[in-house]
Design an enzyme around this catalytic site. Structure first.
Site, PDB file in Angstrom:
ATOM      1  CB  CYS A 117      -1.541   7.421   1.414  1.00 39.98           C
ATOM      2  SG  CYS A 117      -3.073   6.658   1.954  1.00 39.98           S
ATOM      3  CD  GLU A 158      -2.978  -1.155   0.365  1.00 37.86           C
ATOM      4  OE1 GLU A 158      -3.323  -0.042  -0.078  1.00 37.86           O
ATOM      5  OE2 GLU A 158      -3.545  -2.212   0.028  1.00 37.86           O
TER       6      GLU A 158
HETATM    7  P1  NAD Z   1       8.167   4.741   4.952  1.00 34.41           P
HETATM    8  O1  NAD Z   1       8.144   3.906   3.731  1.00 34.41           O
HETATM    9  O2  NAD Z   1       9.328   5.609   5.189  1.00 34.41           O
HETATM   10  O3  NAD Z   1       8.033   3.802   6.265  1.00 34.41           O
HETATM   11  C1  NAD Z   1       6.995   2.877   6.413  1.00 34.41           C
HETATM   12  C2  NAD Z   1       7.429   1.765   7.350  1.00 34.41           C
HETATM   13  O4  NAD Z   1       8.502   1.049   6.749  1.00 34.41           O
HETATM   14  C3  NAD Z   1       7.939   2.229   8.703  1.00 34.41           C
HETATM   15  O5  NAD Z   1       7.445   1.355   9.694  1.00 34.41           O
HETATM   16  C4  NAD Z   1       9.449   2.089   8.571  1.00 34.41           C
HETATM   17  O6  NAD Z   1      10.110   1.834   9.792  1.00 34.41           O
HETATM   18  C5  NAD Z   1       9.543   0.880   7.672  1.00 34.41           C
HETATM   19  N1  NAD Z   1      10.826   0.757   6.951  1.00 34.41           N
HETATM   20  C6  NAD Z   1      11.759   1.724   6.712  1.00 34.41           C
HETATM   21  N2  NAD Z   1      12.778   1.204   5.988  1.00 34.41           N
HETATM   22  C7  NAD Z   1      12.475  -0.101   5.762  1.00 34.41           C
HETATM   23  C8  NAD Z   1      13.123  -1.155   5.066  1.00 34.41           C
HETATM   24  N3  NAD Z   1      14.292  -0.987   4.458  1.00 34.41           N
HETATM   25  N4  NAD Z   1      12.504  -2.351   5.015  1.00 34.41           N
HETATM   26  C9  NAD Z   1      11.300  -2.536   5.594  1.00 34.41           C
HETATM   27  N5  NAD Z   1      10.648  -1.582   6.278  1.00 34.41           N
HETATM   28  C10 NAD Z   1      11.231  -0.377   6.362  1.00 34.41           C
HETATM   29  O7  NAD Z   1       6.812   5.565   4.933  1.00 34.41           O
HETATM   30  P2  NAD Z   1       6.317   6.676   5.953  1.00 34.41           P
HETATM   31  O8  NAD Z   1       7.150   7.889   5.804  1.00 34.41           O
HETATM   32  O9  NAD Z   1       6.123   6.100   7.303  1.00 34.41           O
HETATM   33  O10 NAD Z   1       4.828   6.961   5.382  1.00 34.41           O
HETATM   34  C11 NAD Z   1       4.595   7.857   4.349  1.00 34.41           C
HETATM   35  C12 NAD Z   1       4.408   7.154   3.022  1.00 34.41           C
HETATM   36  O11 NAD Z   1       3.468   6.105   3.142  1.00 34.41           O
HETATM   37  C13 NAD Z   1       3.843   8.068   1.959  1.00 34.41           C
HETATM   38  O12 NAD Z   1       4.471   7.793   0.716  1.00 34.41           O
HETATM   39  C14 NAD Z   1       2.378   7.687   1.897  1.00 34.41           C
HETATM   40  O13 NAD Z   1       1.739   7.971   0.663  1.00 34.41           O
HETATM   41  C15 NAD Z   1       2.461   6.231   2.151  1.00 34.41           C
HETATM   42  N6  NAD Z   1       1.191   5.735   2.674  1.00 34.41           N
HETATM   43  C16 NAD Z   1       0.442   4.891   1.923  1.00 34.41           C
HETATM   44  C17 NAD Z   1      -0.788   4.474   2.402  1.00 34.41           C
HETATM   45  C18 NAD Z   1      -1.677   3.558   1.621  1.00 34.41           C
HETATM   46  O14 NAD Z   1      -2.611   3.032   2.203  1.00 34.41           O
HETATM   47  N7  NAD Z   1      -1.429   3.332   0.354  1.00 34.41           N
HETATM   48  C19 NAD Z   1      -1.226   4.913   3.658  1.00 34.41           C
HETATM   49  C20 NAD Z   1      -0.411   5.767   4.378  1.00 34.41           C
HETATM   50  C21 NAD Z   1       0.796   6.167   3.902  1.00 34.41           C
END
Ligand code: NAD
Length: 468
Positions: free
Chosen positions: A250, A216
């Site tokens: 998002c 997502e």
């Molecule tokens: P992010 O991708 O930076 O982090 C998301 C999660 O991934 C966190 O728990 C983080 O600790 C973890 N993570 C970081 N590096 C990782 C790795 N190498 N391997 C596995 N996990 C890792 O995202 P964010 O800044 O927390 O959230 C914002 C983003 O999420 C925006 O792009 C937004 O559009 C998206 N988002 C999407 C949805 C949806 O439902 N499609 C909902 C909310 C947010």
């Protein structure tokens, strides 16, 4: 909670998998009971949750937290409780004439242990809706919330601990390194919510174990306004979608495509709508949320400054506080596609407005870019609406509104292309986290048994009959 080590992660997964094999899949009654207990614990800790969100964001509207985090979460749990019985029923399938007397059906089997990774922007619902879905599907689950919302993660950990033993559901904490180790675990499914960049890393790590993923992700969700449409209605709804959680959503409308003759009317209506929704300003407001941290506040300020330096007209709709990361809504006019603000997901209360001459031109602009998570179309002409929907691809669509497809429990929610893989919510969530196991029970007699060696004339006749 201290950060999980690789050894902790493996130990939890092993114990969950062993318990899953030993206990077998939970029945309908058990799953409903678990969902009800989860809901009751969330409601019991409602005040605690809202306070934790406020601690993590510094300023976060308590009412908005209840409306946009807790209502969709509780509604989706209610929906699963109500429909789970129906989803779990084996589904009878067609058996061809040659196999008559046999029976075929599909059973939705829990996959086993699901790994869930959540982001910071809606840290409660984006952790607990996936968790509730995993429970409804009969799975065990490990959940890793975001490192940027430690107070909320602690409450989520307490909620889970209060009702589930760790070999059933476990919450582990940590940053990107823990996320990387987490996504390298041989889960039976990973449901990741976060950025496209990290989603690619998760997909890579999961592929090494052939673990299926639901990703997502994010992206730039456009708003297309049909020529001559009522600007007040559009502006109200775009402002609502853009300013909820200060744009850190998002599916927030990322930018607007409006007919060049309507641009000024939209800009005026948007400014009015923003003022109407936030008459008291932003700093210290009980209805407006801060940008999560200095990094994102700086990133957004940089996008605005870059756009201004490149010739955009910046209309600031209130005062900010850099110390508290509060960014008042900003409208950007005279924007070009080359500006940084049009190159990345904005994720803040900044709205660039671009103009078009024909709707075809607007759609070509969208189609020349990565497929968005959401598309918003405002217009009153049904033929044009159908044309726009037919000629674009996005995760979801809301027509004449913003965000609201997200809370339709019977719609799949997910992206496509750069905005994600797969979908969840409601029935699609249940399907994503179960295995569709086809079962065929052979009858005592069927034509297939006549097609076994030693072959004779009868086999030839039947073969020729089938291959007509
Ligand atoms: P992010 O991708 O930076 O982090 C998301 C999660 O991934 C966190 O728990 C983080 O600790 C973890 N993570 C970081 N590096 C990782 C790795 N190498 N391997 C596995 N996990 C890792 O995202 P964010 O800044 O927390 O959230 C914002 C983003 O999420 C925006 O792009 C937004 O559009 C998206 N988002 C999407 C949805 C949806 O439902 N499609 C909902 C909310 C947010």
């Amino acid at each position: 909670m201290s950060d999980a080590t690789a050894a902790d992660l493996h130990h939890i997964l092993d114990s969950q998998r062993a318990a899953f094999l030993q206990d077998g899949p939970p029945d309908l009654k058990q799953r409903r009971t678990d969902l009800r207990r989860l809901k009751a614990e969330i409601l019991k800790r409602r005040t605690e949750i809202v306070r934790a969100l406020k601690t993590d964001f510094g300023q976060r509207s308590e009412r908005e937290s209840a409306i946009v985090e807790l209502i969709p979460l509780v509604q989706s749990i209610n929906y699963m409780i109500a429909h789970l019985g129906c989803w779990m029923k084996p589904e009878r399938r067609h058996v061809s004439a040659y196999f008559q007397c046999g029976r075929a059906w599909v059973v939705r089997q829990p996959v086993g242990v699901v790994g869930i990774i959540a982001p910071w922007n809606y840290p409660v619902s984006l952790a607990l809706v996936p968790l509730a879905t995993a429970i409804a599907a009969g799975n065990r689950a490990m959940l890793k919330p975001s490192e940027f919302t430690p107070a909320t993660s602690a409450v989520i950990g307490e909620i889970v601990q209060a009702i589930f033993p760790p070999e059933r559901i476990s919450v582990v904490t940590g940053g990107g390194d823990v996320g990387a180790a987490f996504s390298a675990l041989p889960f039976d499914h990973i449901l990741f919510t976060g950025s496209t960049a990290v989603g690619k890393k998760v997909a890579e790590a999961a592929a090494r174990n052939l673990t299926p993923v639901t990703l997502e992700l994010g992206g730039k969700s456009p708003v297309v306004i049909a020529p001559g449409f009522s600007m007040q209605r559009v502006a109200d709804r775009v402002a609502f979608g853009k300013l909820t959680n200060a744009g850190q959503t998002c599916i927030a409308p990322d930018y607007v495509l409006v007919h060049e003759n309507d641009r000024d009317a939209f800009a005026t209506a948007y400014q009015d709508a923003v003022k109407k929704q936030h008459p008291g300003g932003y700093v210290g407001s009980p209805d407006y949320t801060a940008i999560l941290n200095a990094h994102h506040y700086g990133r957004l300020s940089g996008l605005i400054d870059h756009a201004e330096a490149q010739g955009a007209r910046v209309i600031r709709l209130g005062s900010d506080s850099a110390t508290d990361h509060i960014l008042a809504p900003v409208l950007l006019l005279d924007v070009t596609p080359q500006m940084a603000v049009m190159q990345e997901e904005i994720f803040g209360p900044v709205l660039p407005v671009l103009t078009y001459r024909t709707v075809e031109e607007a759609i070509a602009f969208i189609n020349a870019r990565p497929r968005p998570l959401a598309l918003y179309y405002f217009g009153g002409n049904r033929a044009e609406r159908d044309w726009v929907l037919k000629n674009t691809v996005s995760g979801n669509v809301t027509v004449n509104g913003t965000l609201m497809h997200y809370v339709q429990d019977d719609l799949p929610f997910g992206g496509v292309g750069d905005s994600g893989i797969g979908a969840y919510h409601g029935k699609e969530g249940f399907m994503a986290l179960t295995h569709a196991r086809g079962v065929y029970r052979q009858g005592r007699f069927n034509a297939a048994t006549l097609l076994q060696p030693p072959f004779g004339r009868l086999a030839d006749t039947i073969t020729n009959l089938i291959l007509r």
